[in-house]
Motif scaffolding. Structure first.
Motif, PDB file in Angstrom:
ATOM      1  N   VAL A 199      -3.206   0.964   6.826  1.00  0.00           N
ATOM      2  CA  VAL A 199      -3.867  -0.320   6.585  1.00  0.00           C
ATOM      3  C   VAL A 199      -4.310  -0.934   7.916  1.00  0.00           C
ATOM      4  CG1 VAL A 199      -3.531  -2.684   5.752  1.00  0.00           C
ATOM      5  CG2 VAL A 199      -2.652  -0.752   4.421  1.00  0.00           C
ATOM      6  N   GLU A 200      -3.436  -0.849   8.908  1.00  0.00           N
ATOM      7  CA  GLU A 200      -3.776  -1.428  10.213  1.00  0.00           C
ATOM      8  C   GLU A 200      -5.003  -0.738  10.817  1.00  0.00           C
ATOM      9  OE1 GLU A 200      -0.685  -2.909  13.417  1.00  0.00           O
ATOM     10  OE2 GLU A 200      -1.362  -0.889  13.914  1.00  0.00           O
ATOM     11  N   PHE A 235       4.919  -4.672  10.941  1.00  0.00           N
ATOM     12  CA  PHE A 235       3.467  -4.839  10.839  1.00  0.00           C
ATOM     13  C   PHE A 235       3.050  -6.264  10.468  1.00  0.00           C
ATOM     14  CE2 PHE A 235       3.859  -0.269  10.747  1.00  0.00           C
ATOM     15  CZ  PHE A 235       2.706   0.197  11.364  1.00  0.00           C
ATOM     16  N   PRO A 276       0.827  -1.205   0.000  1.00  0.00           N
ATOM     17  CA  PRO A 276       0.000   0.000   0.000  1.00  0.00           C
ATOM     18  C   PRO A 276       0.861   1.255   0.000  1.00  0.00           C
ATOM     19  CG  PRO A 276       0.254  -0.806   2.226  1.00  0.00           C
ATOM     20  CD  PRO A 276       1.062  -1.734   1.351  1.00  0.00           C
ATOM     21  N   ARG A 332       0.320   5.131  15.602  1.00  0.00           N
ATOM     22  CA  ARG A 332       0.968   3.912  15.102  1.00  0.00           C
ATOM     23  C   ARG A 332       2.290   4.202  14.393  1.00  0.00           C
ATOM     24  NH1 ARG A 332      -3.752   0.252  14.564  1.00  0.00           N
ATOM     25  NH2 ARG A 332      -5.599   1.537  14.851  1.00  0.00           N
ATOM     26  N   ASN A 391       1.569   1.322   5.976  1.00  0.00           N
ATOM     27  CA  ASN A 391       1.168   0.115   6.706  1.00  0.00           C
ATOM     28  C   ASN A 391       0.296   0.469   7.904  1.00  0.00           C
ATOM     29  OD1 ASN A 391       2.716  -1.318   4.899  1.00  0.00           O
ATOM     30  ND2 ASN A 391       4.178  -2.108   6.390  1.00  0.00           N
ATOM     31  N   ALA A 392       0.601   1.600   8.555  1.00  0.00           N
ATOM     32  CA  ALA A 392      -0.185   2.028   9.712  1.00  0.00           C
ATOM     33  C   ALA A 392      -1.616   2.363   9.290  1.00  0.00           C
ATOM     34  CB  ALA A 392       0.473   3.231  10.377  1.00  0.00           C
ATOM     35  N   GLU A 411      -8.091  -1.840   8.948  1.00  0.00           N
ATOM     36  CA  GLU A 411      -8.491  -3.216   9.257  1.00  0.00           C
ATOM     37  C   GLU A 411      -8.963  -3.355  10.710  1.00  0.00           C
ATOM     38  OE1 GLU A 411      -6.335  -5.437   5.580  1.00  0.00           O
ATOM     39  OE2 GLU A 411      -5.352  -5.700   7.508  1.00  0.00           O
ATOM     40  N   ARG A 463     -11.093  -3.625   4.766  1.00  0.00           N
ATOM     41  CA  ARG A 463     -10.121  -4.542   4.185  1.00  0.00           C
ATOM     42  C   ARG A 463      -9.339  -3.852   3.074  1.00  0.00           C
ATOM     43  NH1 ARG A 463      -9.940 -10.068   3.875  1.00  0.00           N
ATOM     44  NH2 ARG A 463      -8.076  -9.533   2.709  1.00  0.00           N
ATOM     45  N   GLN A 489       6.705   3.705   4.146  1.00  0.00           N
ATOM     46  CA  GLN A 489       6.013   2.418   4.124  1.00  0.00           C
ATOM     47  C   GLN A 489       5.392   2.148   5.490  1.00  0.00           C
ATOM     48  OE1 GLN A 489       6.015   0.279   1.088  1.00  0.00           O
ATOM     49  NE2 GLN A 489       4.156  -0.057   2.282  1.00  0.00           N
ATOM     50  N   ALA A 490       6.053   2.594   6.537  1.00  0.00           N
ATOM     51  CA  ALA A 490       5.503   2.427   7.891  1.00  0.00           C
ATOM     52  C   ALA A 490       4.207   3.226   8.030  1.00  0.00           C
ATOM     53  CB  ALA A 490       6.523   2.877   8.935  1.00  0.00           C
ATOM     54  N   ALA A 548       9.316  -1.859   7.748  1.00  0.00           N
ATOM     55  CA  ALA A 548       7.922  -1.619   8.128  1.00  0.00           C
ATOM     56  C   ALA A 548       7.080  -2.877   7.949  1.00  0.00           C
ATOM     57  CB  ALA A 548       7.338  -0.471   7.302  1.00  0.00           C
TER      58      ALA A 548
END
Lengths: 512, 389
Positions: free
Chosen positions: A233-234, B371, A38, A83, A230-231, A237, A242, A226-227, B367
């Protein structure tokens, strides 16, 4: 609101932000992304022992605890901020010109001092410009809170600078106050972030964006953007949404002028009450919806806008600490002269650029690469047109030549750099197109010229009912803070539809 | 002050006129410079097509166990690649849709792609390609991929290629392309094989070594015939230190069977070579995962684990000793992938619950580690797991 379903087309920052807000509001949210990760441009990649930040130079609008900026607050609102770890960057930027080098710190007084130290005779003009930027920034913060038409009508009387800034370029704003071309080049040296030289760039955009950096300082994301992605996405979710990877949307379904769902690459057909596109409006209208189903006016509005430039990046893994090579900051701009128009014209050729950024990622985060090593990235703005006409078999030699020449030229300023190259990876506008799907590999969507400054950008409302945009191409525009904010705006528009309160949005003319 | 405001006001009026004028010019330019919605895809496709078909035009039997499939384009030319890179070849074997990454052995200057495959005794795809594939077959390819190539910006002008078995294929592409150019770097190829009969491209390599002063070839044979006068043994420390004329300032490339990497890496360390000047090609899952460092000894590779895919009703039994991607494909779950070596990240997925083993060679973003993401092509379930694709 569990019975309402939103589908988000693409997991760029705008799409992720919209999805995170919608999921928190209780909608059923599905994000479809064609890549395996993502974030769109907000991502990283690994080569050997090095991990590279793909795109972020400096994140605006974060700020330290106690002085949080607008971007941080948007990230808090969708439960993403907690996050992610943000690392402050001590300076705003360092400009290197053939005859002088100036380090510009953040903070209104400190930045002003740095400009004045180099150009003491222009102290008065510098001060007036800085004050105007502050007033524009404050007024624009006020303007964004306007909900009543009467407030909008009185705005011009309360915020003259803001209104005036909408109609002039950066160069026009500075010409009244500054004389030395060196000072103008130094003061505007960050223009590369906004994609147009001061002679064409919206003063409003420049003032507001720079103010965000100056007031809250620039930031880096621990573990790369990217962190951050990803955060998102977390958060999505955790709130029941989704994110589907490797499954991009191939068409948007339309019935009675209304977006009703999507079909994905893996063959899924999904109904939706709302479709939010992180994908750019050109691809959305021409390939995902089909131009025959899009109102002609909207297509015309797209064609009348200019696509902003792309980038050429040289990602370097060094087997040596960058600080030892003289890179004692995060962001440097190398200039071969003061003439930004000449720098801009060069971007439409495959000649070596004459203006580029040198970013030392180990400065803000000493753990960015393994001990004793460092990651340095050279970034130049370039347009995609010369790359579009390059035969496939000349692509590599061209990109290698430009990269070599940029490394050579950077090495002249930071001697020893080229002796410590362990890994080199090069990206071009074609690379940007490949991973973002953006026409021209644009990094900012449409240009930030006067017609493309925030008030005049396309709306977050798309050409169809129940279709929205959350990306760089619409309000607020390109850049990470603005893309993230765009997601919040798209969410706001969806909520208006849900609650049946279009309100002011109906009164204001639809721009575009 | 008032005067100044008036002047500013006039200036603004003038500016607006200028802006409108500029905008009219811009509008007319925009009409000419039409938005070409299809163009980005076209530009990207010719360099990085998602899939490109290739037809087997010729099959060259290289050794008793190795053959080269010469693929020619069916429509559009193959995308450009760098000597040393790989393509993934998609195929269906025994009803299972799968793919394998193969280094191209022909140089980038040809219109065809040579894929040289050695039949592995316990192989799946390699057996199919060596026994079943025939002239006229059409395979889909994706790629190119990988960063195992000579990069003049970072590498020395003196290269040492350490090859083992069919790991010679990317070097073949590089050596052939340097010979084509006749202005490449100096190359020393040290090529280990079990027997003399196993040596691939022997005649061509020997001929190049004779005719090109900048290319040196050393064959190292571990089970040679009695009369063999060349080097006997493995690519270990004594062998390398005797063959290499010093290691300083050289860039090393390693490609071969799994056992070779530990051997060569150790040998180079002993010679004082810094890890930064050693490039290693990823070469797929190891033949026996239990021998890889970090594998929990108490887990038998034949142990079964249940794999659940979140958001679907799908669940199946997988062997702990088999890469998760292979188990998924065996059970009809297709996951886009490319390198199958844990490196490229195309199959990147989220581990929701349970535990997997990934060898240290797997390349994950920081990352993604934080995760909970995995690369299924090199992940081995250690018990029941749930994943999100």
């Amino acid at each position: 609101m569990k019975d309402k379903r939103a589908i988000v087309v693409g997991a760029g920052l705008g799409g992720l932000s919209a999805a995170a807000y919608l999921a928190r509001a209780g909608l059923e949210v599905d994000v479809f992304e064609r890549n395996s990760y993502p974030g769109g441009y907000a991502c990283s990649f690994v080569r050997g022992p090095y991990e590279f930040e793909a795109s972020l130079h400096e994140l605006s609008g974060i700020g330290p605890p106690g002085n949080r900026g607008s971007c941080y607050r948007v990230l808090e609102g969708c439960d993403v901020a907690r996050r992610v770890e943000f690392l402050p960057i001590d300076d705003f930027y360092t400009s290197i010109f053939p005859d002088f080098t100036v380090r510009v710190p953040h903070g209104w007084e400190a930045a002003e001092e740095a400009y004045c130290d180099q150009f003491p005779r222009e102290r008065k003009g510098i001060s007036r410009v800085m004050q105007a930027m502050r007033r524009i920034n404050d007024a624009s913060a006020e303007a964004s809170k306007i909900t009543k038409a009467s407030d909008a009508l009185t705005l011009p009387f309360k915020a003259g600078d803001l209104v005036r800034s909408m109609g002039i370029t950066v160069a026009q704003a500075l010409d009244r106050e500054m004389k030395d071309p060196g000072l103008k080049a130094l003061f505007t040296n960050i223009w590369g972030y906004y994609g147009l030289p001061p002679s064409r760039l919206s003063w409003l955009l420049f003032a507001v964006a720079n103010a965000s950096y100056i007031e809250h300082g620039p930031y880096h994301v621990k573990g790369t953007t990217q962190a951050l992605s990803n955060a998102f996405v977390e958060s999505i979710e955790d709130n029941g949404g989704r994110v589907h990877l490797r499954d991009g949307v191939v068409s948007i379904e339309v019935a009675d002028g209304r977006a009703t769902g999507v079909v994905t690459g893996q063959g899924g057909r999904h109904k939706a009450d709302f479709v939010v596109c992180s994908a750019n409006p050109i691809t959305t209208c021409f390939s995902l919806i089909g131009p025959d189903k899009v109102p002609a006016d909207y297509l015309k509005a797209l064609a009348g806008r200019h696509i902003a430039v792309s980038t050429f990046n040289v990602y370097m893994g060094l087997d040596h600490p960058a600080a030892d090579l003289g890179l004692d900051g995060h962001e440097f701009f190398i200039n071969e002269g003061y003439d930004y128009d000449d720098q801009y014209l060069r971007m439409f050729t495959t000649d070596r650029p004459s203006y580029w950024a040198v970013t030392n990622y180990n400065h803000a985060d000493p753990e960015f690469s393994p001990p004793g090593t460092s990651v340095v990235v050279l970034t130049a703005l370039v347009d995609y047109t010369p790359w579009a006409h390059l035969p496939a078999d000349r692509y590599r030699e061209t990109k290698d030549r430009i990269a070599r020449e940029m490394i050579e030229a950077t090495d002249r300023r930071f001697p020893g750099l080229k002796d410590h190259l362990a890994v080199v990876e090069v990206s071009t506008p074609i690379t940007n197109m490949r991973y973002s799907g953006n026409p021209g590999g644009s990094i900012l969507g449409f240009d930030y010229d006067l017609a493309g400054s925030p008030p005049f950008r396309l709306s977050n409302r798309g050409p169809l009912e129940r279709l929205f945009f959350a990306n760089a191409w619409v309000r607020m525009g390109g850049g990470m803070e603005t893309c993230i904010t765009s997601g919040l705006f798209a969410y706001g528009e969806v909520m208006k539809d849900l609650r049946g309160t279009r309100g002011l949005a109906k009164l204001l003319p639809a721009t575009g | 002050m008032a005067l100044r405001d008036l002047a500013d006001g006039l200036h603004d009026v003038a500016s607006i006129g200028l802006v409108l004028g500029k905008q009219m010019v811009a509008d007319s330019l925009a009409d000419v410079r039409d938005v070409e919605p299809g163009l980005p895809d076209e530009l990207v496709e010719r360099l990085h097509p998602r899939r490109v078909p290739g037809r087997v035009a010729e099959i060259i039997e290289e050794t008793a166990s190795t053959r080269t499939l010469r693929l020619v384009p069916v429509g559009e030319p193959f995308p450009p690649f760098r000597a040393g890179q790989f393509f993934a070849l998609l195929c269906e074997v025994g009803g299972v849709r799968t793919s394998r990454a193969y280094s191209v052995s022909s140089p980038p200057t040809r219109s065809y792609l040579d894929i040289t495959v050695r039949k592995m005794p316990s192989g799946f795809v390699s057996v199919y390609l060596c026994e079943e594939a025939a002239v006229g077959d059409v395979f889909e390819l994706s790629g190119p991929g990988g960063s195992f190539y000579h990069e003049p910006m970072t590498d020395s002008r003196e290269l040492v290629f350490l090859a083992g078995g069919s790991g010679v294929t990317p070097f073949m592409s590089m050596v052939r392309s340097f010979a084509d150019l006749d202005a490449g770097p100096r190359v020393h190829l040290v090529y280990g094989s079990r027997t003399l009969d196993d040596v691939i491209f022997e005649d061509e390599l020997a001929a190049m070594a004779r005719t090109h002063e900048s290319f040196r070839l050393d064959l190292v044979i571990s089970e040679p015939p009695d009369e063999f006068s060349g080097c006997r043994g493995f690519l270990d420390a004594p062998m390398l230190s005797s063959l290499l004329d010093g290691a300083e300032g050289k860039t090393f490339f390693i490609c071969g069977p799994h056992a070779m990497y530990g051997l060569c890496t150790g040998a180079l360390e002993g010679l004082g070579v810094s890890p930064a000047s050693v490039k290693k090609e990823a070469s797929g899952p190891p033949p026996d995962i239990t021998l890889v460092e970090g594998w929990p000894k108490k887990i038998k590779p034949s142990k079964k684990a249940t794999v659940r895919i979140e958001g679907t009703r799908s669940s199946f039994e997988a062997l702990c000793g088999e890469p998760l991607l292979n188990s998924l494909e065996r059970n009809g779950v297709a996951v886009e992938n490319l390198c199958r070596s844990g490196e490229c990240g195309v199959c990147r997925s989220q581990l929701v619950s349970g535990e997997v083993f990934m060898p240290a060679s797997v390349v994950l973003r920081k990352a993604d580690v934080a995760f909970g993401y995995i690369h299924p092509c090199m992940s081995y379930p250690l018990g029941d797991i749930t994943i999100r694709l």
